[in-house]
Design a protein around this motif. Structure first.
Motif, PDB file in Angstrom:
ATOM      1  N   ALA A 109     128.414  35.348  54.178  1.00 31.00           N
ATOM      2  CA  ALA A 109     129.079  35.127  52.891  1.00 31.00           C
ATOM      3  C   ALA A 109     128.091  34.641  51.836  1.00 31.00           C
ATOM      4  CB  ALA A 109     130.212  34.128  53.060  1.00 31.00           C
ATOM      5  N   LEU A 110     127.195  33.747  52.233  1.00 29.24           N
ATOM      6  CA  LEU A 110     126.186  33.264  51.281  1.00 29.24           C
ATOM      7  C   LEU A 110     125.265  34.397  50.839  1.00 29.24           C
ATOM      8  CD1 LEU A 110     125.232  29.810  52.827  1.00 29.24           C
ATOM      9  CD2 LEU A 110     126.503  30.228  50.715  1.00 29.24           C
ATOM     10  N   GLU A 111     124.850  35.222  51.793  1.00 30.67           N
ATOM     11  CA  GLU A 111     123.991  36.354  51.436  1.00 30.67           C
ATOM     12  C   GLU A 111     124.738  37.332  50.530  1.00 30.67           C
ATOM     13  OE1 GLU A 111     122.587  38.089  55.060  1.00 30.67           O
ATOM     14  OE2 GLU A 111     121.533  36.261  55.653  1.00 30.67           O
ATOM     15  N   THR A 112     126.002  37.573  50.849  1.00 28.12           N
ATOM     16  CA  THR A 112     126.814  38.470  50.026  1.00 28.12           C
ATOM     17  C   THR A 112     126.984  37.898  48.625  1.00 28.12           C
ATOM     18  OG1 THR A 112     127.995  39.158  52.015  1.00 28.12           O
ATOM     19  CG2 THR A 112     129.029  39.681  49.926  1.00 28.12           C
ATOM     20  N   GLY A 113     127.144  36.583  48.538  1.00 24.25           N
ATOM     21  CA  GLY A 113     127.259  35.938  47.229  1.00 24.25           C
ATOM     22  C   GLY A 113     126.001  36.131  46.402  1.00 24.25           C
ATOM     23  N   LYS A 114     124.846  36.009  47.049  1.00 24.21           N
ATOM     24  CA  LYS A 114     123.579  36.213  46.330  1.00 24.21           C
ATOM     25  C   LYS A 114     123.473  37.659  45.837  1.00 24.21           C
ATOM     26  CE  LYS A 114     121.074  32.666  48.899  1.00 24.21           C
ATOM     27  NZ  LYS A 114     120.041  32.435  49.922  1.00 24.21           N
ATOM     28  N   ASN A 147     135.146  28.185  74.088  1.00 21.15           N
ATOM     29  CA  ASN A 147     135.733  28.988  73.004  1.00 21.15           C
ATOM     30  C   ASN A 147     135.456  28.354  71.650  1.00 21.15           C
ATOM     31  OD1 ASN A 147     136.706  30.848  74.820  1.00 21.15           O
ATOM     32  ND2 ASN A 147     138.761  29.992  74.892  1.00 21.15           N
ATOM     33  N   ALA A 148     135.539  27.031  71.594  1.00 23.40           N
ATOM     34  CA  ALA A 148     135.296  26.333  70.327  1.00 23.40           C
ATOM     35  C   ALA A 148     133.842  26.516  69.885  1.00 23.40           C
ATOM     36  CB  ALA A 148     135.618  24.852  70.465  1.00 23.40           C
ATOM     37  N   LYS A 149     132.920  26.427  70.841  1.00 19.37           N
ATOM     38  CA  LYS A 149     131.503  26.622  70.483  1.00 19.37           C
ATOM     39  C   LYS A 149     131.268  28.045  69.992  1.00 19.37           C
ATOM     40  CE  LYS A 149     129.439  23.076  73.392  1.00 19.37           C
ATOM     41  NZ  LYS A 149     128.567  22.795  74.537  1.00 19.37           N
ATOM     42  N   LYS A 150     131.904  29.013  70.675  1.00 23.84           N
ATOM     43  CA  LYS A 150     131.750  30.409  70.268  1.00 23.84           C
ATOM     44  C   LYS A 150     132.313  30.615  68.871  1.00 23.84           C
ATOM     45  CE  LYS A 150     133.135  35.062  71.623  1.00 23.84           C
ATOM     46  NZ  LYS A 150     133.938  35.857  72.555  1.00 23.84           N
ATOM     47  N   THR A 151     133.491  30.030  68.606  1.00 26.12           N
ATOM     48  CA  THR A 151     134.120  30.152  67.293  1.00 26.12           C
ATOM     49  C   THR A 151     133.266  29.481  66.223  1.00 26.12           C
ATOM     50  OG1 THR A 151     136.285  30.174  68.354  1.00 26.12           O
ATOM     51  CG2 THR A 151     136.237  29.694  66.006  1.00 26.12           C
ATOM     52  N   GLN A 152     132.691  28.340  66.560  1.00 24.20           N
ATOM     53  CA  GLN A 152     131.831  27.652  65.602  1.00 24.20           C
ATOM     54  C   GLN A 152     130.608  28.506  65.278  1.00 24.20           C
ATOM     55  OE1 GLN A 152     130.174  23.959  67.000  1.00 24.20           O
ATOM     56  NE2 GLN A 152     129.661  23.266  64.957  1.00 24.20           N
ATOM     57  N   TYR A 153     130.023  29.119  66.294  1.00 21.45           N
ATOM     58  CA  TYR A 153     128.871  29.999  66.075  1.00 21.45           C
ATOM     59  C   TYR A 153     129.260  31.158  65.166  1.00 21.45           C
ATOM     60  CZ  TYR A 153     125.186  33.375  66.984  1.00 21.45           C
ATOM     61  OH  TYR A 153     124.181  34.295  66.835  1.00 21.45           O
ATOM     62  N   GLU A 154     130.415  31.775  65.468  1.00 24.95           N
ATOM     63  CA  GLU A 154     130.877  32.900  64.651  1.00 24.95           C
ATOM     64  C   GLU A 154     131.154  32.463  63.219  1.00 24.95           C
ATOM     65  OE1 GLU A 154     134.210  34.361  66.849  1.00 24.95           O
ATOM     66  OE2 GLU A 154     132.959  35.401  68.311  1.00 24.95           O
ATOM     67  N   ALA A 155     131.710  31.267  63.051  1.00 22.13           N
ATOM     68  CA  ALA A 155     131.980  30.760  61.703  1.00 22.13           C
ATOM     69  C   ALA A 155     130.676  30.531  60.939  1.00 22.13           C
ATOM     70  CB  ALA A 155     132.784  29.460  61.783  1.00 22.13           C
ATOM     71  N   ASN A 156     129.676  30.009  61.634  1.00 18.12           N
ATOM     72  CA  ASN A 156     128.378  29.806  60.980  1.00 18.12           C
ATOM     73  C   ASN A 156     127.754  31.147  60.577  1.00 18.12           C
ATOM     74  OD1 ASN A 156     128.438  27.027  61.096  1.00 18.12           O
ATOM     75  ND2 ASN A 156     127.375  26.918  63.050  1.00 18.12           N
ATOM     76  N   GLN A 157     127.897  32.138  61.463  1.00 16.94           N
ATOM     77  CA  GLN A 157     127.387  33.474  61.132  1.00 16.94           C
ATOM     78  C   GLN A 157     128.115  34.027  59.902  1.00 16.94           C
ATOM     79  OE1 GLN A 157     124.494  33.497  62.783  1.00 16.94           O
ATOM     80  NE2 GLN A 157     124.792  35.659  63.227  1.00 16.94           N
ATOM     81  N   ALA A 158     129.448  33.888  59.897  1.00 22.39           N
ATOM     82  CA  ALA A 158     130.237  34.382  58.765  1.00 22.39           C
ATOM     83  C   ALA A 158     129.842  33.650  57.480  1.00 22.39           C
ATOM     84  CB  ALA A 158     131.722  34.198  59.043  1.00 22.39           C
ATOM     85  N   ARG A 159     129.558  32.374  57.589  1.00 21.18           N
ATOM     86  CA  ARG A 159     129.140  31.589  56.423  1.00 21.18           C
ATOM     87  C   ARG A 159     127.814  32.115  55.880  1.00 21.18           C
ATOM     88  NH1 ARG A 159     125.949  26.938  56.249  1.00 21.18           N
ATOM     89  NH2 ARG A 159     126.163  25.829  54.298  1.00 21.18           N
ATOM     90  N   ARG A 160     126.867  32.390  56.796  1.00 22.45           N
ATOM     91  CA  ARG A 160     125.570  32.920  56.361  1.00 22.45           C
ATOM     92  C   ARG A 160     125.748  34.274  55.662  1.00 22.45           C
ATOM     93  NH1 ARG A 160     123.685  31.894  61.779  1.00 22.45           N
ATOM     94  NH2 ARG A 160     123.241  29.697  61.872  1.00 22.45           N
TER      95      ARG A 160
END
Length: 140
Positions: free
Chosen positions: A86-91, A71-84
């Motif tokens: 967010a960065l694209e949305t910021g641009k 579950n932690a690995k899945k959550t980490q993957y999802e967080a990384n996706q959300a971060r990407r």
């Protein structure tokens, strides 16, 4: 000692007193309370049951830990996706911010042109200026 006393009690070459004394000691040894031995056996069985339960609990905890790790690995993957994202949305937001500023500047230019050429009434210009100021308040 038990074996020795049994040999003495069976030996016909020895006197009756020695044989009977050996038989008496042998019966005393055999009639001794075996409570410490029984207690040790019961304690050993209890310890075995306790260890079995602990091993079962440890196995279950290990399975739970594996699930939590997944579950932690899945959550980490999802967080990384959300971060990407967010960065694209910021641009994209930065680009849109520049476009909005350019649009506001263009509206001001047109408004100044209309004011200079007196192509619209003062009331209309007043409301357009007010809307423009309101829009600028919400621009970063």
């Amino acid at each position: 000692k038990k074996e020795e006393l049994e040999k003495i009690s069976r030996d016909e070459n020895l006197g009756i007193v020695k044989r009977n004394r050996a038989k008496a000691e042998l019966s005393a040894i055999q009639n001794q309370d075996s409570l410490p031995l029984r207690a040790a056996k019961i304690q050993n069985e209890a310890a075995l049951k306790k260890l079995t339960r602990a091993a079962h609990a440890a196995g279950k905890a290990a399975k739970d830990a594996e699930i939590a790790l997944g579950n932690a690995k899945k959550t980490q993957y999802e967080a990384n996706q959300a971060r990407r994202v967010a960065l694209e949305t910021g641009k994209v937001a930065e680009a849109i911010k520049l476009l909005a500023k350019e649009a506001c500047d263009r509206v001001e230019e047109v408004l100044n042109e209309v004011l200079r050429d007196k192509k619209a009434g003062k009331g209309t210009i007043f409301y357009i200026e007010r809307e423009l100021q309101e829009a600028k308040k919400f621009m970063p």
